[in-house]
Design a protein around this motif. Structure first.
Motif, PDB file in Angstrom:
ATOM      1  N   GLY A  98      41.964  23.759  42.531  1.00 32.64           N
ATOM      2  CA  GLY A  98      43.265  23.146  42.379  1.00 32.64           C
ATOM      3  C   GLY A  98      43.906  23.411  41.050  1.00 32.64           C
ATOM      4  N   THR A  99      43.338  24.298  40.262  1.00 35.97           N
ATOM      5  CA  THR A  99      43.870  24.569  38.923  1.00 35.97           C
ATOM      6  C   THR A  99      44.958  25.632  38.967  1.00 35.97           C
ATOM      7  OG1 THR A  99      41.710  24.043  37.971  1.00 35.97           O
ATOM      8  CG2 THR A  99      43.266  25.232  36.572  1.00 35.97           C
ATOM      9  N   TYR A 100      44.805  26.616  39.795  1.00 37.44           N
ATOM     10  CA  TYR A 100      45.701  27.757  39.828  1.00 37.44           C
ATOM     11  C   TYR A 100      46.428  27.780  41.177  1.00 37.44           C
ATOM     12  CZ  TYR A 100      42.683  29.130  35.989  1.00 37.44           C
ATOM     13  OH  TYR A 100      41.926  29.141  34.827  1.00 37.44           O
ATOM     14  N   GLY A 101      47.717  28.233  41.118  1.00 38.42           N
ATOM     15  CA  GLY A 101      48.474  28.274  42.342  1.00 38.42           C
ATOM     16  C   GLY A 101      49.538  29.344  42.319  1.00 38.42           C
ATOM     17  N   GLY A 102      50.054  29.654  43.493  1.00 38.98           N
ATOM     18  CA  GLY A 102      51.131  30.603  43.637  1.00 38.98           C
ATOM     19  C   GLY A 102      50.655  32.016  43.871  1.00 38.98           C
ATOM     20  N   LEU A 103      51.639  32.959  43.914  1.00 38.66           N
ATOM     21  CA  LEU A 103      51.324  34.359  44.180  1.00 38.66           C
ATOM     22  C   LEU A 103      50.397  34.950  43.127  1.00 38.66           C
ATOM     23  CD1 LEU A 103      54.865  35.714  45.254  1.00 38.66           C
ATOM     24  CD2 LEU A 103      52.844  35.544  46.711  1.00 38.66           C
ATOM     25  N   TYR A 104      50.605  34.508  41.919  1.00 45.10           N
ATOM     26  CA  TYR A 104      49.884  35.144  40.812  1.00 45.10           C
ATOM     27  C   TYR A 104      48.896  34.191  40.151  1.00 45.10           C
ATOM     28  CZ  TYR A 104      53.793  38.246  41.653  1.00 45.10           C
ATOM     29  OH  TYR A 104      54.727  39.074  42.260  1.00 45.10           O
ATOM     30  N   GLN A 105      48.632  33.088  40.798  1.00 42.60           N
ATOM     31  CA  GLN A 105      47.617  32.111  40.377  1.00 42.60           C
ATOM     32  C   GLN A 105      47.838  31.643  38.935  1.00 42.60           C
ATOM     33  OE1 GLN A 105      44.755  30.873  42.546  1.00 42.60           O
ATOM     34  NE2 GLN A 105      46.619  31.356  43.696  1.00 42.60           N
ATOM     35  N   PHE A 106      49.057  31.056  38.760  1.00 36.75           N
ATOM     36  CA  PHE A 106      49.357  30.455  37.447  1.00 36.75           C
ATOM     37  C   PHE A 106      48.649  29.118  37.324  1.00 36.75           C
ATOM     38  CE2 PHE A 106      53.161  33.137  38.003  1.00 36.75           C
ATOM     39  CZ  PHE A 106      53.229  33.765  36.788  1.00 36.75           C
ATOM     40  N   ASP A 107      48.225  28.786  36.106  1.00 36.83           N
ATOM     41  CA  ASP A 107      47.866  27.393  35.864  1.00 36.83           C
ATOM     42  C   ASP A 107      49.146  26.679  35.454  1.00 36.83           C
ATOM     43  OD1 ASP A 107      48.044  27.163  32.784  1.00 36.83           O
ATOM     44  OD2 ASP A 107      46.704  28.897  33.093  1.00 36.83           O
ATOM     45  N   THR A 108      49.193  25.398  35.561  1.00 38.94           N
ATOM     46  CA  THR A 108      50.429  24.647  35.367  1.00 38.94           C
ATOM     47  C   THR A 108      50.949  24.785  33.940  1.00 38.94           C
ATOM     48  OG1 THR A 108      49.729  23.065  37.050  1.00 38.94           O
ATOM     49  CG2 THR A 108      51.486  22.369  35.595  1.00 38.94           C
ATOM     50  N   ALA A 109      50.064  24.769  32.969  1.00 38.57           N
ATOM     51  CA  ALA A 109      50.505  24.855  31.569  1.00 38.57           C
ATOM     52  C   ALA A 109      51.178  26.196  31.291  1.00 38.57           C
ATOM     53  CB  ALA A 109      49.314  24.662  30.639  1.00 38.57           C
TER      54      ALA A 109
ATOM     55  N   GLY B 174      44.478  42.898  37.398  1.00 40.13           N
ATOM     56  CA  GLY B 174      45.568  43.414  36.603  1.00 40.13           C
ATOM     57  C   GLY B 174      45.748  44.918  36.722  1.00 40.13           C
ATOM     58  N   ARG B 175      44.640  45.683  36.933  1.00 40.90           N
ATOM     59  CA  ARG B 175      44.726  47.100  37.036  1.00 40.90           C
ATOM     60  C   ARG B 175      45.540  47.579  38.216  1.00 40.90           C
ATOM     61  NH1 ARG B 175      39.450  45.729  38.113  1.00 40.90           N
ATOM     62  NH2 ARG B 175      38.623  46.238  40.187  1.00 40.90           N
ATOM     63  N   ARG B 176      45.775  46.666  39.246  1.00 39.75           N
ATOM     64  CA  ARG B 176      46.515  47.063  40.432  1.00 39.75           C
ATOM     65  C   ARG B 176      48.005  47.225  40.124  1.00 39.75           C
ATOM     66  NH1 ARG B 176      43.433  46.643  45.073  1.00 39.75           N
ATOM     67  NH2 ARG B 176      41.455  45.529  44.801  1.00 39.75           N
TER      68      ARG B 176
ATOM     69  N   ALA C 261      51.118  44.535  44.809  1.00 45.10           N
ATOM     70  CA  ALA C 261      49.676  44.758  44.888  1.00 45.10           C
ATOM     71  C   ALA C 261      48.922  43.685  44.120  1.00 45.10           C
ATOM     72  CB  ALA C 261      49.330  46.161  44.325  1.00 45.10           C
ATOM     73  N   LEU C 262      49.471  43.279  42.949  1.00 43.31           N
ATOM     74  CA  LEU C 262      48.830  42.201  42.188  1.00 43.31           C
ATOM     75  C   LEU C 262      48.805  40.899  42.976  1.00 43.31           C
ATOM     76  CD1 LEU C 262      47.583  41.166  39.562  1.00 43.31           C
ATOM     77  CD2 LEU C 262      49.906  40.725  38.720  1.00 43.31           C
ATOM     78  N   ALA C 263      49.918  40.582  43.681  1.00 44.02           N
ATOM     79  CA  ALA C 263      49.984  39.320  44.453  1.00 44.02           C
ATOM     80  C   ALA C 263      48.987  39.341  45.603  1.00 44.02           C
ATOM     81  CB  ALA C 263      51.403  39.113  44.989  1.00 44.02           C
ATOM     82  N   ARG C 264      48.803  40.495  46.264  1.00 38.21           N
ATOM     83  CA  ARG C 264      47.844  40.554  47.354  1.00 38.21           C
ATOM     84  C   ARG C 264      46.414  40.346  46.838  1.00 38.21           C
ATOM     85  NH1 ARG C 264      51.254  44.729  49.057  1.00 38.21           N
ATOM     86  NH2 ARG C 264      49.863  46.324  48.097  1.00 38.21           N
ATOM     87  N   CYS C 265      46.168  40.848  45.638  1.00 39.80           N
ATOM     88  CA  CYS C 265      44.825  40.707  45.082  1.00 39.80           C
ATOM     89  C   CYS C 265      44.546  39.280  44.641  1.00 39.80           C
ATOM     90  CB  CYS C 265      44.640  41.693  43.893  1.00 39.80           C
ATOM     91  SG  CYS C 265      42.995  41.616  43.137  1.00 39.80           S
ATOM     92  N   GLU C 266      45.540  38.609  44.049  1.00 43.31           N
ATOM     93  CA  GLU C 266      45.332  37.269  43.502  1.00 43.31           C
ATOM     94  C   GLU C 266      45.366  36.180  44.590  1.00 43.31           C
ATOM     95  OE1 GLU C 266      44.643  36.070  40.500  1.00 43.31           O
ATOM     96  OE2 GLU C 266      44.485  38.049  39.581  1.00 43.31           O
ATOM     97  N   SER C 267      46.330  36.236  45.507  1.00 43.51           N
ATOM     98  CA  SER C 267      46.532  35.105  46.462  1.00 43.51           C
ATOM     99  C   SER C 267      46.663  35.551  47.905  1.00 43.51           C
ATOM    100  CB  SER C 267      47.800  34.336  46.064  1.00 43.51           C
ATOM    101  OG  SER C 267      48.932  35.195  46.178  1.00 43.51           O
TER     102      SER C 267
END
Length: 504
Positions: free
Chosen positions: A449-460, A499-501, A432-438
């Motif tokens: 271009g800062t965040y990417g992936g299922l959970y929208q990580f920044d590279t750092a 996050g609440r999902r 559910a979190l992945a559907r909400c984020e990406s």
């Protein structure tokens, strides 16, 4: 036919058969040698009356061996001593000199004995001698007889020879290479006549009638000499033989149509027996297809290119013909002219780079990390452009020049198996979190271009959790694993809106 004519022909036939004629044998028997002079005879010698009669009888037989003489020199003929030889050869034709050399000579006659013998009456020999002083004729008579006796013998000799000469002579018409000539000959057949005239027949010569044919007066003999022609006719060369004496007659004899033809020498040129080199190109009909038109011409040109010029067709640039321009144009042939225009075009084209992958046991399976980005190269390509009869053809590459070499991309590929769970975070709703984020897409990237992936990580953050490269390049399993580790460290705060999902 006179006796002398018959004797002459019989002698000739016998000589051809290799034997002796009856006339020859009779002549041998008829020849009488005068006896040696006697001291008792008056004038220092003598001959009996029988001797004189035999000598006169021998003359007609001797004529059978005499050559037939068209012209007689009386001064060249005389009664001579047997040791003196035959008559001079200057009045005998060359082809009969052998016969003259074999003819018997006239017997020697003692003119004084002949005069005395003729002065006596037959049957009164002794009595005439006793009464000779009373019956002797005037003193000038012996001189007269001395002149008449040899003349009588010569006349008898010539009478038989002349008759044979007239009977054996033939008047014939001899035509050599179209030149007629009336002539007299003693030849018995055609081959003998040709030999006498010095005409040698070769393999390609023609004689009519044949060489073995007999000759009669009034016959016509035709001789045509063969001549080699090294002939090139409409591009084909070879050697032919002809009996014609001129080029025009030879072409007519060979059946070559000379009207409108090219002939390398004048038609009236004579052909020697040694031969002639001749080039002939007959007139032909040739059709040209060019520029959408059809043109037919009659030509004796040696090449297609020459015929094109006669038709008023000019080849330009890359224009071609269906028959090589140097080829020979044949009668009824159709030649197509193709108009070709061309040009050149230069294009710059990319060169694809290659990807070099290296296995990395530090990375989880399914994770690939690009160590160096690949870059395509650039090449300059030259193309030949071609238009055939107005239709553009496919460009043909003629040259290639590399402007920039491509850069190979290097990638690390993980081989490590990821852990199956993270204590304290396995029971949450990560889907559910992945559907909400990406929207549930592992390769998703936000507009900045800062965040990417299922959970929208920044590279750092991603790299601090042990990830390599960018989060969107990792597999979904690895991204979920890294997200669980982040939740254990910081709870749901990294995802303030979604996050609440995790708890639903």
């Amino acid at each position: 036919m006179s006796n002398s004519q018959g004797s002459h022909r019989a002698a000739r036939g016998s000589r051809r058969a290799g034997g002796r004629s009856p006339a020859e044998a009779g002549a041998d028997r008829a020849t009488v040698q005068a006896p040696a002079p006697s001291s008792a005879a008056p004038y220092g010698g003598g001959a009996s009356q029988q001797t004189v009669v035999d000598a006169r009888a021998a003359a007609p037989r001797t004529a059978a061996y005499a050559p037939t003489l068209p012209y007689l020199d009386r001064g060249a003929l005389s009664l001579v001593d047997p040791d003196a030889g035959a008559a001079p050869s200057g009045v005998v034709p060359p082809r009969h000199r052998a016969a003259v050399a074999q003819a018997p000579t006239l017997p020697y006659v003692d003119l004084r004995a002949a005069d005395r013998a003729v002065g006596e009456e037959p049957g009164r020999g002794a009595r005439a001698r006793r009464g000779g002083s009373r019956r002797r004729r005037p003193a000038e008579r012996p001189d007269t007889l001395r002149r008449l006796v040899p003349q009588a013998l010569v006349v008898a000799f010539l009478a038989g020879g002349t008759s044979a000469f007239v009977a054996d002579d033939k008047a014939v018409l001899l035509t050599v290479d179209g030149v007629p000539r009336t002539m007299h000959t003693f030849a018995d057949d055609v081959s003998e006549l040709l030999e006498d005239e010095g005409l040698d027949l070769r393999a390609h010569d023609i004689v009519a009638p044949g060489p073995e044919a007999d000759l009669d007066s009034g016959d016509e003999i035709t001789v045509r000499h063969g001549r080699p022609l090294r002939l090139t006719l409409d591009g084909r060369s070879g050697e032919v033989w002809t009996t014609a004496t001129t080029v025009e007659a030879a072409l007519r004899e060979l059946g070559v149509r000379a009207e409108g033809a090219y002939i390398s020498v004048p038609r009236s040129t004579p052909i020697p027996r040694s031969g002639l080199v001749l080039d002939v190109r007959t007139e032909r009909a040739v059709t040209f297809m060019a520029d959408g038109r059809e043109r037919t011409i009659r030509t004796n040109a040696a090449t297609v290119g020459e015929a094109l010029g006669e038709a008023g067709i000019v080849l330009r640039g890359q224009d071609t013909t269906s028959v090589p321009p140097g080829g020979f144009p044949h009668d009824g042939q159709t030649v197509t002219v193709t108009r070709i225009t061309g040009g050149r075009e230069v294009r710059e084209e990319p060169i694809d780079f290659t990807v070099e992958k290296t296995l990395d046991p530090e990375l989880f399976t399914g994770t690939e990390v690009v160590v160096r980005q690949g870059r395509p190269g650039v090449r300059r390509v030259t193309y030949a452009l071609r238009t055939v009869d107005g239709v553009r053809q496919k460009p043909r590459r003629t040259a290639t020049d590399v402007v920039r070499e491509p850069v190979t991309e290097r990638v690390r590929v993980g081989t490590r198996q990821p852990p199956s769970s993270v204590s304290g975070a396995d029971g949450l709703n990560w889907a559910a979190l992945a559907r909400c984020e990406s929207g549930g897409r592992p390769g998703a990237v936000d507009p900045s271009g800062t965040y990417g992936g299922l959970y929208q990580f920044d590279t750092a953050t991603w790299q601090s959790l042990g990830g390599t490269g960018r989060p969107q390049d990792a597999t979904a399993e690895e991204q979920t694993y890294r997200a669980k580790k982040l939740y254990v460290q910081r709870g749901a705060s990294p995802w303030p809106h979604c996050g609440r999902r995790l708890y639903r």
